[in-house]
Design an enzyme around this catalytic site. Structure first.
Site, mmCIF file in Angstrom:
data_model
loop_
_atom_site.group_PDB
_atom_site.id
_atom_site.type_symbol
_atom_site.label_atom_id
_atom_site.label_comp_id
_atom_site.label_asym_id
_atom_site.label_seq_id
_atom_site.Cartn_x
_atom_site.Cartn_y
_atom_site.Cartn_z
ATOM 1 N N LYS A 271 98.035 46.243 15.121
ATOM 2 C CA LYS A 271 96.833 45.458 14.887
ATOM 3 C C LYS A 271 96.143 45.250 16.237
ATOM 4 C CE LYS A 271 98.860 42.853 11.039
ATOM 5 N NZ LYS A 271 97.950 43.235 9.953
ATOM 6 N N ARG A 346 104.866 45.683 1.443
ATOM 7 C CA ARG A 346 105.210 46.324 0.173
ATOM 8 C C ARG A 346 106.510 47.116 0.284
ATOM 9 N NH1 ARG A 346 99.654 49.458 -0.051
ATOM 10 N NH2 ARG A 346 99.100 47.527 1.025
#
Length: 489
Positions: A271, A346
């Site tokens: 990020k 996930r």
């Protein structure tokens, strides 16, 4: 702070501050309010007139009353249109009253709000609003500010004896506050290790059963998706499984699975600046709410068996980190091509869902700060709901409405799974940008075989940038109230 529901009416109550509700458009004091206005020598009407108070939902007006009055201060709260009254209006009105009373240094507070649905539910949601608004997290300040609330006693007027309803609210909000404080704590305080310690404390304090799977245990179970994320961190992964078991035969068995990324750097797809990396301590919001629900449910003791699960880890960067292009094998044998290491939640949930699916529960819900796409779709106050089971969807929607938390059911469009197909593995971990929250839900669906399942994307409402309703700025504890109401339903 002691909260009591009492038979005493607003006309007979004495204390520091009396809070009463007005409907929208109720600008002239008539009917049953007239004796109260007379008791305060016209102060009630004067306050309405001088502040041009219109009774709009959530508005507040305050004034002092003469020194000879048995009530020192008057607080007005607007409830909106009478025909539109909802249970949550009492909750948010109580929060507004609590903040005002705190600012006014009130010690004894009387609250006179109308009954919505029934006296017990009304007492419960008013208590919830009070406790949520007055919660202050000063753990990391050397000189705590603002000062804690000075309110000592609150009387809920005209509701009769409602100790059970108030106790229920106190248990539920204790869970919300645990979730808030877990999510708000920095990543050097809440780690996979300390999350496991929190679970151990809950187990000891409330008689829950605790199972911690260490890295070697997860390897034996073939949890390659979860362990792929965990590889880069110097901190060991902790797969946490708490169980509440009621006395006697459970009416139902449920599982709640919370994403537990205590910090998300993005991995090798790091990020960058402006991406919100400094807020990634809250990427364990699902785990925080899961353990908050466990704390509340363990106190409320429903006749339902509940499993609370989180595959806790960090998503970090090192020479051991999973790489874009790597293929991971989950514990159900399905293979995943990693095309984005920043879609790590996930991957951890995949193995957690396989684990939960084997428990033989009647239904399971996962919750995760999963996608920015859901925030784009639904904003900061609404969580996304995906499920193929309309009965389960209805249960969760009703539980959310009762808790004053917002969920919106999103489409589980199977055709969109085309975007997740990989030429070299069973699937990729991300699809195209369009419909990103839907493809994330479809990815998770691949790891559930038989159990009715729902997925909640809570990336927006888990955090509030500013005060709103019962939430102060910071972690909200969303959706603990929904989960508890679902279990109790």
């Amino acid at each position: 702070m002691q909260i009591q529901a009492v038979e005493t009416t607003r006309l007979d109550w004495t204390g520091d501050a009396l809070a009463i509700a007005l409907w929208e458009g109720q600008t002239e004091i008539t009917g049953e309010l007239a004796p109260l206005n007379e008791r305060f020598q016209g102060t009630l009407q004067e306050l309405i007139t001088e502040t041009e108070f219109e009774g709009k939902l959530g508005t507040i007006a305050t004034t002092r009353i003469g020194s000879n009055s048995p009530v020192r201060k008057l607080i007005l709260v607007g409830l909106g249109q009478a025909e539109s009254l909802e249970l949550d209006h009492l909750r948010t009105s109580a929060a507004a009253i609590a903040r005002t009373a705190k600012q006014q240094n009130v010690k004894t507070l009387g609250i006179a709000l109308p009954i919505a649905q029934d006296p017990a539910l009304s007492a419960q949601v008013i208590t919830e609003g009070l406790l949520l608004a007055l919660h202050v997290d000063n753990r990391f300040k050397s000189e705590p500010d603002p000062k804690p609330a000075q309110i000592e006693t609150v009387h809920l007027l005209g509701l009769g004896e409602q100790s059970a309803a108030i106790a229920k609210a106190e248990a539920m909000i204790a869970g919300v506050i645990l979730a808030r404080e877990l999510v708000a704590a920095p990543a050097n305080v809440v780690t996979p290790i300390t999350l496991a310690e929190t679970a151990a404390e809950l187990a000891e304090d409330y008689g829950l059963t605790l199972e911690i799977l260490e890295q070697a245990d997860c390897e034996r179970l073939g949890m390659g998706a979860y362990l792929g994320v965990a590889k880069a961190s110097d901190l060991p992964p902790k797969f946490i499984h708490l169980t509440y078991t009621p006395q006697g035969t459970p009416r139902r068995k449920l599982a709640i699975i919370g994403k537990g990324l205590t910090f998300d750097s993005g991995g090798l797809n790091i990020k960058g600046a402006g991406s919100g990396i400094e807020t990634m301590k809250m990427d364990m919001g699902g785990a925080g709410a899961t353990f908050g629900a466990a704390k509340a449910i363990a106190q409320l003791k429903p006749d339902v068996e509940v499993h609370f699960i989180s595959a806790a880890t960090e998503n970090m960067i090192s020479g051991k980190a999973m790489r874009p292009g790597d293929i991971l094998t989950a514990s159900n044998g399905k293979t995943i091509e990693v095309n984005n290491t920043d879609a790590e939640g996930r991957l951890t949930l995949a193995d957690a869902l396989v684990f939960a699916d084997k428990l033989g529960v009647d239904a399971m819900v996962d919750l995760a700060t999963l996608t920015g796409a859901c925030v784009i779709a639904l904003g900061d106050e609404i969580g996304g709901l995906w499920t193929a089971d309309e009965g389960l969807a209805g249960e969760l929607q009703r539980a959310a409405k009762l808790g004053g938390e917002k969920l919106w059911q999103m489409p589980l469009e199977d055709k969109y799974f085309e975007g997740l197909k990989s030429p070299i593995a069973d699937m990729k971990n991300t699809g195209p940008r369009a419909g990103g929250s839907i493809t994330a839900a479809l990815f998770l669906k691949q790891f559930v075989e038989t159990t009715p399942w729902a997925h909640l994307d809570i990336a927006g409402p888990v955090w509030a940038d500013k005060e709103s309703g019962v939430n102060n700025a910071g972690a909200t504890g969303f959706p603990v109230r929904t989960l508890v109401n679902w279990v109790l339903s």
